[in-house]
Design an enzyme around this catalytic site. Structure first.
Site, PDB file in Angstrom:
ATOM      1  N   HIS A 189     -17.084  13.348   1.058  1.00 41.22           N
ATOM      2  CA  HIS A 189     -17.754  12.152   1.578  1.00 41.22           C
ATOM      3  C   HIS A 189     -19.258  12.414   1.656  1.00 41.22           C
ATOM      4  CE1 HIS A 189     -18.157   8.412   3.766  1.00 41.22           C
ATOM      5  NE2 HIS A 189     -18.979   9.036   4.582  1.00 41.22           N
ATOM      6  N   ARG A 197       0.843  -1.205   0.000  1.00 37.66           N
ATOM      7  CA  ARG A 197       0.000   0.000   0.000  1.00 37.66           C
ATOM      8  C   ARG A 197       0.876   1.253   0.000  1.00 37.66           C
ATOM      9  NH1 ARG A 197      -2.971   0.106   4.859  1.00 37.66           N
ATOM     10  NH2 ARG A 197      -3.936   1.973   4.044  1.00 37.66           N
ATOM     11  N   ASP A 200     -12.029   8.861   6.444  1.00 37.12           N
ATOM     12  CA  ASP A 200     -13.060   9.912   6.471  1.00 37.12           C
ATOM     13  C   ASP A 200     -13.018  10.726   7.770  1.00 37.12           C
ATOM     14  OD1 ASP A 200     -13.982   9.192   3.903  1.00 37.12           O
ATOM     15  OD2 ASP A 200     -15.184   7.580   4.758  1.00 37.12           O
TER      16      ASP A 200
END
Ligand code: GAR
Length: 209
Positions: free
Chosen positions: A114, A70, A150
């Site tokens: 979001h 990642r 988020d």
């Protein structure tokens, strides 16, 4: 000098389109120097092509075998962003969790949108979560990106009513209209130097007179 934007997107790219439209309509003094996607078939990449913006697909499988795939993937993205002299990174329907590699390099210079009023309903399917909870008002949030999913200092929010009988699709469509209004507005505030992060909060400064 227009603000140099880099956009990361995984799918439809309607928020990307809202940014492109604001730039083309001269409501936003910015230029998108690169659009990167982790999906080869992302509509966002087609939009890039249609508007003469450089788009790039970076295959997440290209880092398989790295000790931290990642982070290795984000390192590749970082190199691309740097090569295109990106000043502000926009996550626009980017469905991968970004790592410290990008977050540290672009601290308070990376935004996400979001589809809920954060901190309620983070993660996937924010609209479904709102319907499941039975809230009467939901909405959308633009925030700076930190390591929590988020999370991060909230820049702007818009409230959207939840109607009796709403489906995920009908609620999502109502929220999306506000997303398209809100994201360019947040970028414009950044471009004008009007955002200042203090602790966990974003302060919106008065316009320079
Ligand atoms: C938007 O609703 C955005 O808020 C959401 O994905 C959609 C992307 O649409 N993002 C998230 O849920 C992030 N956690 P788009 O590709 O048409 O802009």
């Amino acid at each position: 000098m227009p603000l140099r934007l880099g956009v990361l997107a995984s799918g439809r790219g309607s928020n990307l389109q809202a940014i492109i439209d604001s730039i083309e309509n001269k409501k936003l003094d910015a230029t998108i120097t690169i659009i990167v996607s982790n999906k080869s078939d992302a509509q966002a990449l087609e939009r890039a092509q249609q508007h003469g913006i450089k788009g790039m697909y970076l295959n997440p499988k290209s880092v398989i075998g790295e000790s931290d795939p990642r982070k290795a993937y984000d390192q590749k993205i970082l190199e691309v962003l740097k090569a295109h002299e990106v000043q502000l990174v926009l996550l626009a329907g980017y469905m991968k969790i970004v790592t410290s590699v990008l977050i540290e390099a672009y601290q308070w210079r990376m935004m996400n949108i979001h589809p809920s009023l954060l901190p309620s309903f983070p993660g996937l399917n924010g609209q479904q979560q709102a319907l499941d909870a039975g809230v009467k008002i939901s909405g959308c949030t633009v925030h700076f990106v930190t390591e929590g999913v988020d999370e991060g200092p909230i820049i702007l929010q818009a409230a959207v009513p939840v109607h009796e009988g709403d489906s995920v699709d009908s609620l999502s469509a109502r929220i999306l209209e506000q997303e398209h209004r809100l994201y360019p507005q947040a970028v414009a505030l950044f471009a004008a130097g009007r955002l200042s992060v203090e602790g966990q909060k974003t302060k919106i400064l008065e316009p320079a007179s």
